[in-house]
Design an enzyme around this catalytic site. Structure first.
Site, PDB file in Angstrom:
ATOM      1  N   ASP A  81      57.814  17.107 -28.789  1.00 20.49           N
ATOM      2  CA  ASP A  81      57.420  17.185 -27.383  1.00 20.49           C
ATOM      3  C   ASP A  81      58.416  17.972 -26.544  1.00 20.49           C
ATOM      4  O   ASP A  81      58.036  18.652 -25.583  1.00 20.49           O
ATOM      5  CB  ASP A  81      57.268  15.776 -26.805  1.00 20.49           C
ATOM      6  CG  ASP A  81      55.963  15.127 -27.230  1.00 20.49           C
ATOM      7  OD1 ASP A  81      55.436  15.514 -28.289  1.00 20.49           O
ATOM      8  OD2 ASP A  81      55.475  14.229 -26.526  1.00 20.49           O
ATOM      9  N   CYS A 122      59.027  10.357 -34.387  1.00 16.06           N
ATOM     10  CA  CYS A 122      58.961  10.838 -33.010  1.00 16.06           C
ATOM     11  C   CYS A 122      57.644  10.530 -32.313  1.00 16.06           C
ATOM     12  O   CYS A 122      56.795   9.830 -32.836  1.00 16.06           O
ATOM     13  CB  CYS A 122      59.322  12.314 -32.965  1.00 16.06           C
ATOM     14  SG  CYS A 122      61.105  12.555 -33.240  1.00 16.06           S
ATOM     15  N   ASP A 123      57.488  11.110 -31.123  1.00 15.81           N
ATOM     16  CA  ASP A 123      56.612  10.591 -30.073  1.00 15.81           C
ATOM     17  C   ASP A 123      55.195  10.222 -30.484  1.00 15.81           C
ATOM     18  O   ASP A 123      54.726   9.132 -30.199  1.00 15.81           O
ATOM     19  CB  ASP A 123      56.554  11.603 -28.931  1.00 15.81           C
ATOM     20  CG  ASP A 123      57.874  11.704 -28.194  1.00 15.81           C
ATOM     21  OD1 ASP A 123      58.903  11.312 -28.771  1.00 15.81           O
ATOM     22  OD2 ASP A 123      57.896  12.177 -27.057  1.00 15.81           O
ATOM     23  N   LYS A 124      54.446  11.136 -31.109  1.00 20.05           N
ATOM     24  CA  LYS A 124      53.042  10.850 -31.425  1.00 20.05           C
ATOM     25  C   LYS A 124      52.854  10.435 -32.869  1.00 20.05           C
ATOM     26  O   LYS A 124      51.761  10.025 -33.257  1.00 20.05           O
ATOM     27  CB  LYS A 124      52.162  12.082 -31.132  1.00 20.05           C
ATOM     28  CG  LYS A 124      52.306  12.609 -29.723  1.00 20.05           C
ATOM     29  CD  LYS A 124      52.054  11.523 -28.683  1.00 20.05           C
ATOM     30  CE  LYS A 124      52.438  11.986 -27.292  1.00 20.05           C
ATOM     31  NZ  LYS A 124      53.870  12.261 -27.125  1.00 20.05           N
ATOM     32  N   CYS A 193      65.413  11.420 -30.106  1.00 16.84           N
ATOM     33  CA  CYS A 193      66.319  11.544 -28.960  1.00 16.84           C
ATOM     34  C   CYS A 193      66.907  10.195 -28.557  1.00 16.84           C
ATOM     35  O   CYS A 193      66.229   9.173 -28.553  1.00 16.84           O
ATOM     36  CB  CYS A 193      65.610  12.204 -27.794  1.00 16.84           C
ATOM     37  SG  CYS A 193      65.166  13.923 -28.136  1.00 16.84           S
ATOM     38  N   GLU A 489      52.972  15.968 -20.556  1.00 16.88           N
ATOM     39  CA  GLU A 489      54.102  15.236 -19.986  1.00 16.88           C
ATOM     40  C   GLU A 489      54.704  16.037 -18.842  1.00 16.88           C
ATOM     41  O   GLU A 489      54.734  17.265 -18.876  1.00 16.88           O
ATOM     42  CB  GLU A 489      55.169  14.982 -21.055  1.00 16.88           C
ATOM     43  CG  GLU A 489      54.739  13.966 -22.087  1.00 16.88           C
ATOM     44  CD  GLU A 489      55.838  13.623 -23.072  1.00 16.88           C
ATOM     45  OE1 GLU A 489      55.716  12.587 -23.731  1.00 16.88           O
ATOM     46  OE2 GLU A 489      56.818  14.390 -23.182  1.00 16.88           O
ATOM     47  N   SER A 515      57.334  12.032 -19.966  1.00 21.07           N
ATOM     48  CA  SER A 515      58.222  11.858 -21.103  1.00 21.07           C
ATOM     49  C   SER A 515      58.949  10.534 -20.964  1.00 21.07           C
ATOM     50  O   SER A 515      59.166  10.037 -19.853  1.00 21.07           O
ATOM     51  CB  SER A 515      59.240  13.003 -21.135  1.00 21.07           C
ATOM     52  OG  SER A 515      60.342  12.675 -21.934  1.00 21.07           O
TER      53      SER A 515
END
Length: 610
Positions: A81, A122-124, A193, A489, A515
């Site tokens: 992202d 990570c995110d998704k 992150c 985002e 985010s």
């Protein structure tokens, strides 16, 4: 007892062709009597949270095979992202969640896998795999790649992360040399992150849901202790296979673990730790796959009663995920919630009969087990690397200070109400969300004049050219799941507001999302979205908007008659941006847009259209 699903392709004379192909992958005669366990890896060299995962699937596979299973690894896609942000690449991020979920389903069902290990980060990727596991409902264990170590530089007396680089880059007072120094230091290692951003939030929530092992969300990617988590994931999935296929124990299945009570536990943790607002989107989507009726109303109800017990970047510069681990990790927070009678402790987990038993074992305050204490002393080494398990640094002591430490007890909570809230009003009839953990208390009630932008790009241009002034509420619309498409985002707009010194003087309201690195009075997920006829599409420049977090309200201060008149006018011309956008929308994104629901439904596909 349930038969192995894989028997469909491994048993009987008519499956000779399938067995011939299985043999070509290395299977032998006795392997056809064993469970075939799929390992869904997400290695990619595009994403720092996944760059170190290449060989970790085989680490799990060897453990599965040692214990009597057959392991078969495949890969999913993974979008970064942060790299995709600020341009049309972000249109693909949320839709990739559905692609990941579908790809895991396709592979597991096409090959009749008996169980699943999800290697995410990570995110998704974690949400997509979570949706798939609940859709498939076969024995499943999650193990993540782990968080990145926080960065350090002599320019600041606090640790750094990605957001520091973004904010400083837009600060006109910062020199190129200062920006370059922070850029080179903000993301020093492999891993997701380092703050309580979306990736780490979701990996922590899998612990609360009961689908991953203790430490999954908090042991840094570089630490040797994480290797044991991967090995234990292999052992655990074999145990789950025995429990389901050998004893028909439904609590060995994802839906037997991720019940309504477990989803309440997950959002309770989320609120207590001030997680990313994206987690609400993903938990709502996962609940639908679990066939659990868990809604925004449930989140609203819980948010009013759960205090904030943990505060981590981006909500503070003092703590990052590595500090949460030192304070006892997610089970440290869960233990405090349990002491406050805010958890369902009778729910099952993949590793313990009940969550209550797991808390008794893993709570650093309640246990004297030296092995547990040693585990939570795992720290960061401060050495830039992309290699997993490359260091064994340990803190000399644990953070057991529940009065002023990283994790607080109920009596000394950072705030009496938690870190996430759902707001309702005449411009968000189905709700919108705000991360209250990142909002300064002085602006929990805020009234300002609207400055409307029809895209994130236009908003960024306006902020950087000083169109936004103190007291304004920036409205960014037609950025929802359908209208974007893809629900971008808004980290750049919020970061640039900070850079302009407007973080406590302005608000941002959008049908897009944020985010996990966002803080400030940033309100997203406005539902219905503008493209679906939501009232955010009726706001005009100069309208007064009132935000009242304590009352969970957000309203444009015009009459119902005026709002109705605008609706008729907008309906006549169509629910689309007032100004044309140069955005390139591919056929794949158009297909996503046709089926996408608004954020209050988790931005999942509208199944009534299928």
């Amino acid at each position: 007892m349930p038969e192995y699903r894989s028997k469909t392709s491994t048993y009987g004379r008519n499956m000779a062709g399938a067995r011939a192909l299985w043999r070509a992958t290395g299977m032998k005669d006795d392997d056809f009597q064993k469970p075939i366990i799929a390992i869904a890896n997400s290695f990619t060299q595009f994403v720092p949270g996944h760059v170190h995962l290449k060989d970790l699937g085989q680490l799990v596979a060897r453990e599965i095979e040692r214990l009597g299973g057959v392991a078969k690894e495949f890969n999913t896609i993974a979008v970064d992202d942060g790299i995709a942000m600020g341009h049309d690449g972000m249109l693909y991020s949320l839709p990739s969640r559905e692609i990941i979920a579908d790809s895991v389903e396709y592979m597991a069902n096409a090959h009749c896998a008996d169980a699943l290990v999800c290697i995410s980060n990570c995110d998704k990727i974690t949400p997509g795999m979570l949706m798939a596991s609940l859709r498939l409902n076969i024995p499943t264990v999650f193990v993540s790649g782990g968080p990145m170590e926080a960065g350090k530089t002599t320019l600041a007396d606090h640790k750094l992360d990605l957001v520091d680089a973004m904010v400083l880059a837009a600060d006109p007072h910062a020199s190129d040399e200062e920006v370059a120094t922070v850029e080179r230091s903000a993301c020093p290692t492999c891993g997701s992150c380092s703050g309580m951003f979306t990736a780490n939030s979701m990996n922590c929530l899998t612990e609360a849901l009961g689908l991953s092992l203790p430490g999954n969300g908090t042991v840094v990617a570089t630490h040797s202790d994480r290797k044991q988590l991967f090995l234990n994931a292999g052992r655990t999935v074999i145990e789950l296979c025995h429990r389901w296929y050998g004893a028909e124990d439904a609590t060995a299945l994802p839906r037997g673990i991720a019940t309504f009570a477990a989803f309440e536990n997950a959002i309770t943790l989320d609120i207590a730790m001030g997680g990313s607002t994206n987690t609400i989107l993903h938990l709502l989507a996962a609940a639908q796959e679990a066939q659990v009726s868990f809604t925004m109303q449930d989140i609203d109800r819980l948010s009013r009663n759960v205090p904030q017990l943990c505060k981590v970047a981006p909500n503070t510069q003092k703590y990052h995920i590595e500090d949460v681990h030192r304070a006892g990790g997610i089970f440290g927070i869960l233990a405090e919630l349990a002491r406050g009678n805010l958890l369902h402790t009778d729910v099952a987990t993949v590793h313990s009969k009940t969550l209550g038993e797991a808390i008794a074992t893993w709570d650093i305050i309640g246990t004297q087990d030296e092995a547990v204490h040693t585990f939570y002393k795992a720290g960061s080494a401060g050495i830039p690397t992309q290699v997993a398990f490359s260091q064994s640094t340990r803190w000399p002591s644990l953070d057991t200070d529940r009065t002023e430490g990283c994790i607080r007890d109920m009596e000394h909570a950072f705030s009496k109400e938690g870190g996430l809230a759902v707001l309702y009003g005449n411009i968000a009839q189905d709700g919108c969300v705000v991360k209250t953990a990142g909002v300064d208390a002085s602006i929990h009630v805020f009234e300002g004049s609207a400055l409307v932008y029809e895209s994130q790009e236009a908003a960024v241009k306006g902020i950087l050219s000083d169109e936004v002034q103190p007291g304004m509420i920036v409205v960014i619309r037609y950025e929802g799941p359908k209208g974007g498409p893809g629900m971008q985002e808004m980290l750049y707009p919020t970061s640039y507001l900070k850079s302009k010194g407007l973080g406590k003087q302005c608000a941002l309201f959008t049908d897009g999302r944020f985010s996990g690195g966002t803080s400030g009075l940033s309100i997203g997920h406005a539902s219905p979205e503008a493209a679906a006829g939501g009232a955010i599409g009726l706001i005009r420049d100069g309208d007064r908007i009132r935000i009242d977090i304590p009352q969970r309200a957000i309203n444009v201060l015009i009459s119902e008659e005026e709002l109705a008149s605008r609706r008729l006018e907008q309906h006549a011309i169509g629910w689309k941006p007032a100004q044309s956008r140069t955005r390139k929308v591919s056929s794949a994104l158009k297909a996503y847009s046709l089926l996408a629901t608004s954020a209050d439904k988790g931005a999942v596909r509208n199944k009534t259209l299928l």
